[in-house]
Motif scaffolding. Structure first.
Motif, PDB file in Angstrom:
ATOM      1  N   TYR A 201     -30.380 -11.012  75.555  1.00 23.38           N
ATOM      2  CA  TYR A 201     -31.421 -10.086  75.128  1.00 23.38           C
ATOM      3  C   TYR A 201     -31.806  -9.233  76.334  1.00 23.38           C
ATOM      4  O   TYR A 201     -32.379  -9.738  77.298  1.00 23.38           O
ATOM      5  N   LEU A 202     -31.491  -7.951  76.289  1.00 26.46           N
ATOM      6  CA  LEU A 202     -31.750  -7.052  77.405  1.00 26.46           C
ATOM      7  C   LEU A 202     -33.062  -6.310  77.169  1.00 26.46           C
ATOM      8  O   LEU A 202     -33.278  -5.756  76.085  1.00 26.46           O
ATOM      9  N   PRO A 203     -33.939  -6.284  78.171  1.00 26.70           N
ATOM     10  CA  PRO A 203     -35.246  -5.639  77.986  1.00 26.70           C
ATOM     11  C   PRO A 203     -35.143  -4.127  77.934  1.00 26.70           C
ATOM     12  O   PRO A 203     -34.379  -3.514  78.677  1.00 26.70           O
ATOM     13  N   SER A 204     -35.931  -3.545  77.044  1.00 26.58           N
ATOM     14  CA  SER A 204     -35.963  -2.080  76.941  1.00 26.58           C
ATOM     15  C   SER A 204     -37.038  -1.483  77.836  1.00 26.58           C
ATOM     16  O   SER A 204     -36.964  -0.301  78.199  1.00 26.58           O
ATOM     17  N   THR A 205     -38.045  -2.270  78.173  1.00 23.17           N
ATOM     18  CA  THR A 205     -39.076  -1.859  79.125  1.00 23.17           C
ATOM     19  C   THR A 205     -39.319  -3.010  80.089  1.00 23.17           C
ATOM     20  O   THR A 205     -39.035  -4.165  79.766  1.00 23.17           O
ATOM     21  N   THR A 206     -39.842  -2.708  81.268  1.00 22.59           N
ATOM     22  CA  THR A 206     -40.073  -3.747  82.273  1.00 22.59           C
ATOM     23  C   THR A 206     -41.481  -3.644  82.831  1.00 22.59           C
ATOM     24  O   THR A 206     -42.148  -2.619  82.721  1.00 22.59           O
ATOM     25  N   VAL A 207     -41.919  -4.755  83.418  1.00 20.82           N
ATOM     26  CA  VAL A 207     -43.208  -4.792  84.113  1.00 20.82           C
ATOM     27  C   VAL A 207     -42.983  -5.405  85.486  1.00 20.82           C
ATOM     28  O   VAL A 207     -42.059  -6.214  85.673  1.00 20.82           O
ATOM     29  N   ALA A 208     -43.811  -5.036  86.422  1.00 20.50           N
ATOM     30  CA  ALA A 208     -43.710  -5.577  87.778  1.00 20.50           C
ATOM     31  C   ALA A 208     -44.932  -6.436  88.075  1.00 20.50           C
ATOM     32  O   ALA A 208     -46.040  -6.144  87.615  1.00 20.50           O
ATOM     33  N   LEU A 209     -44.727  -7.515  88.819  1.00 20.71           N
ATOM     34  CA  LEU A 209     -45.826  -8.361  89.278  1.00 20.71           C
ATOM     35  C   LEU A 209     -46.075  -8.087  90.752  1.00 20.71           C
ATOM     36  O   LEU A 209     -45.133  -7.946  91.531  1.00 20.71           O
ATOM     37  N   SER A 210     -47.329  -8.040  91.132  1.00 17.89           N
ATOM     38  CA  SER A 210     -47.666  -7.804  92.536  1.00 17.89           C
ATOM     39  C   SER A 210     -48.482  -8.936  93.146  1.00 17.89           C
ATOM     40  O   SER A 210     -48.381  -9.199  94.345  1.00 17.89           O
ATOM     41  N   ALA A 211     -49.279  -9.625  92.325  1.00 19.84           N
ATOM     42  CA  ALA A 211     -50.125 -10.702  92.840  1.00 19.84           C
ATOM     43  C   ALA A 211     -49.271 -11.888  93.265  1.00 19.84           C
ATOM     44  O   ALA A 211     -48.369 -12.320  92.530  1.00 19.84           O
ATOM     45  N   GLU A 212     -49.545 -12.417  94.435  1.00 19.28           N
ATOM     46  CA  GLU A 212     -48.755 -13.535  94.972  1.00 19.28           C
ATOM     47  C   GLU A 212     -48.763 -14.735  94.045  1.00 19.28           C
ATOM     48  O   GLU A 212     -47.736 -15.385  93.833  1.00 19.28           O
ATOM     49  N   ASP A 213     -49.917 -15.040  93.459  1.00 23.99           N
ATOM     50  CA  ASP A 213     -50.017 -16.198  92.571  1.00 23.99           C
ATOM     51  C   ASP A 213     -49.187 -15.995  91.312  1.00 23.99           C
ATOM     52  O   ASP A 213     -48.535 -16.923  90.828  1.00 23.99           O
ATOM     53  N   ASP A 214     -49.194 -14.773  90.775  1.00 22.19           N
ATOM     54  CA  ASP A 214     -48.387 -14.485  89.585  1.00 22.19           C
ATOM     55  C   ASP A 214     -46.898 -14.646  89.884  1.00 22.19           C
ATOM     56  O   ASP A 214     -46.144 -15.207  89.081  1.00 22.19           O
ATOM     57  N   LEU A 215     -46.472 -14.154  91.033  1.00 22.35           N
ATOM     58  CA  LEU A 215     -45.064 -14.257  91.412  1.00 22.35           C
ATOM     59  C   LEU A 215     -44.658 -15.714  91.589  1.00 22.35           C
ATOM     60  O   LEU A 215     -43.573 -16.138  91.165  1.00 22.35           O
ATOM     61  N   LYS A 216     -45.532 -16.510  92.181  1.00 15.50           N
ATOM     62  CA  LYS A 216     -45.234 -17.933  92.387  1.00 15.50           C
ATOM     63  C   LYS A 216     -45.102 -18.655  91.058  1.00 15.50           C
ATOM     64  O   LYS A 216     -44.144 -19.401  90.820  1.00 15.50           O
ATOM     65  N   ARG A 217     -46.059 -18.424  90.154  1.00 16.52           N
ATOM     66  CA  ARG A 217     -46.043 -19.121  88.868  1.00 16.52           C
ATOM     67  C   ARG A 217     -44.871 -18.666  87.996  1.00 16.52           C
ATOM     68  O   ARG A 217     -44.274 -19.489  87.283  1.00 16.52           O
ATOM     69  N   MET A 218     -44.529 -17.392  88.062  1.00 18.03           N
ATOM     70  CA  MET A 218     -43.384 -16.908  87.284  1.00 18.03           C
ATOM     71  C   MET A 218     -42.105 -17.558  87.794  1.00 18.03           C
ATOM     72  O   MET A 218     -41.251 -17.984  87.003  1.00 18.03           O
ATOM     73  N   GLY A 219     -41.952 -17.670  89.095  1.00 12.00           N
ATOM     74  CA  GLY A 219     -40.781 -18.334  89.658  1.00 12.00           C
ATOM     75  C   GLY A 219     -40.706 -19.792  89.245  1.00 12.00           C
ATOM     76  O   GLY A 219     -39.635 -20.313  88.916  1.00 12.00           O
ATOM     77  N   GLN A 220     -41.847 -20.467  89.236  1.00 15.82           N
ATOM     78  CA  GLN A 220     -41.882 -21.881  88.837  1.00 15.82           C
ATOM     79  C   GLN A 220     -41.534 -22.041  87.358  1.00 15.82           C
ATOM     80  O   GLN A 220     -40.830 -22.986  86.977  1.00 15.82           O
ATOM     81  N   LEU A 221     -42.011 -21.117  86.538  1.00 17.83           N
ATOM     82  CA  LEU A 221     -41.691 -21.171  85.106  1.00 17.83           C
ATOM     83  C   LEU A 221     -40.188 -21.022  84.883  1.00 17.83           C
ATOM     84  O   LEU A 221     -39.582 -21.787  84.127  1.00 17.83           O
ATOM     85  N   LEU A 222     -39.572 -20.059  85.555  1.00 13.77           N
ATOM     86  CA  LEU A 222     -38.135 -19.835  85.375  1.00 13.77           C
ATOM     87  C   LEU A 222     -37.326 -21.026  85.888  1.00 13.77           C
ATOM     88  O   LEU A 222     -36.324 -21.408  85.284  1.00 13.77           O
ATOM     89  N   ASP A 223     -37.752 -21.613  87.008  1.00 17.66           N
ATOM     90  CA  ASP A 223     -37.054 -22.799  87.517  1.00 17.66           C
ATOM     91  C   ASP A 223     -37.140 -23.951  86.531  1.00 17.66           C
ATOM     92  O   ASP A 223     -36.161 -24.671  86.304  1.00 17.66           O
TER      93      ASP A 223
END
Length: 246
Positions: A201-223
């Motif tokens: 499933y390829l995204p048609s739109t994207t969003v960027a994360l900038s907050a350090e906590d958001d980036l950490k939690r997103m990485g943990q979720l994907l792992d």
């Protein structure tokens, strides 16, 4: 999706964590079992679905002995039934996430996926809540090193590919999902080997994360999703995956 993020995502999938590598054999064995039962038996010569899954297993470095054992187990009247379930939800700060599972225990899988979303600042949604942000495509990836871009592109379009993109390290071929099998086999006949070849499933739109906590939690979720044996695949529309704290 930004080119840099997309190629980073391919690299991440190629360089899996140790936990993900341990889970991949189980994931592929399940796909093989389903392919044997639903695709027409244990002979890949007569079962196109099984041929596709075996090709995917080899691309994921599953040893031939493991593949053979999985095929034999599935053909020896294995009573285990696997159900495919697609979950949709939102990661930190609204990143769209889709999770494809293959399970013999719906309650266990739902509990694990919900736990992961809750633990890492995400939330599960209802069917259709984010899928409209993605397009289902067949995607094949090959190493770019040593390849002539124009020659590869010509080969791809000759066998029915829809799109072709290239970076310094990778070449990505996109097809209609229904044509993935034929395009893969035609390119294999031309001598190509794939890092991956599956429906995505390829995204048609994207969003960027900038907050350090958001980036950490997103990485943990994907792992977590990468290492969960019930999760066959997942997709998201995070633009700057290279910034994840993983």
């Amino acid at each position: 999706m930004s080119g840099h993020s997309k190629w980073n995502n391919i690299k991440r999938k190629k360089e899996k964590t140790d936990g993900a590598k341990a889970a991949i054999f189980t994931k592929m064995a399940r796909e093989i079992a389903v392919a044997v039962k639903e695709g027409g038996g244990p002979d890949p010569a007569n079962n196109g679905k099984l041929r596709d899954v075996i090709a995917k297993a080899k691309a994921n470095n599953v040893p031939n002995d493991n593949i053979a054992r999985a095929v034999k187990k599935a053909s020896d009247d294995d009573k285990t039934n696997y159900e495919s379930i697609l979950y949709e939800g939102y990661g930190p700060s609204g990143v769209a996430v889709m999770v494809e599972t293959l399970t013999d225990n719906r309650n266990r899988t739902a509990s694990n996926v919900r736990h992961a979303f809750d633990k890492y600042g995400a939330s599960l949604g209802t069917t259709g809540c984010v899928s409209f942000l993605f397009t289902k495509k067949g995607v094949l990836v090959i190493e770019a090193e040593g390849r002539d871009e124009d020659a590869v592109m010509e080969d791809c379009f000759d066998v029915g590919a829809e799109d072709f993109e290239v970076s310094e390290e990778f070449m990505q071929i996109t097809t209609d999902p229904a044509n993935l099998h034929d395009v893969r086999e035609a390119l294999e006949a031309k001598g190509y080997n794939f890092i991956s070849a599956d429906v995505q499933y390829l995204p048609s739109t994207t969003v960027a994360l900038s907050a350090e906590d958001d980036l950490k939690r997103m990485g943990q979720l994907l792992d977590f999703l990468e290492e969960d044996e019930d999760v066959q695949n997942f997709w998201h529309n995070l633009e700057n995956e290279e910034d994840l704290d993983r």
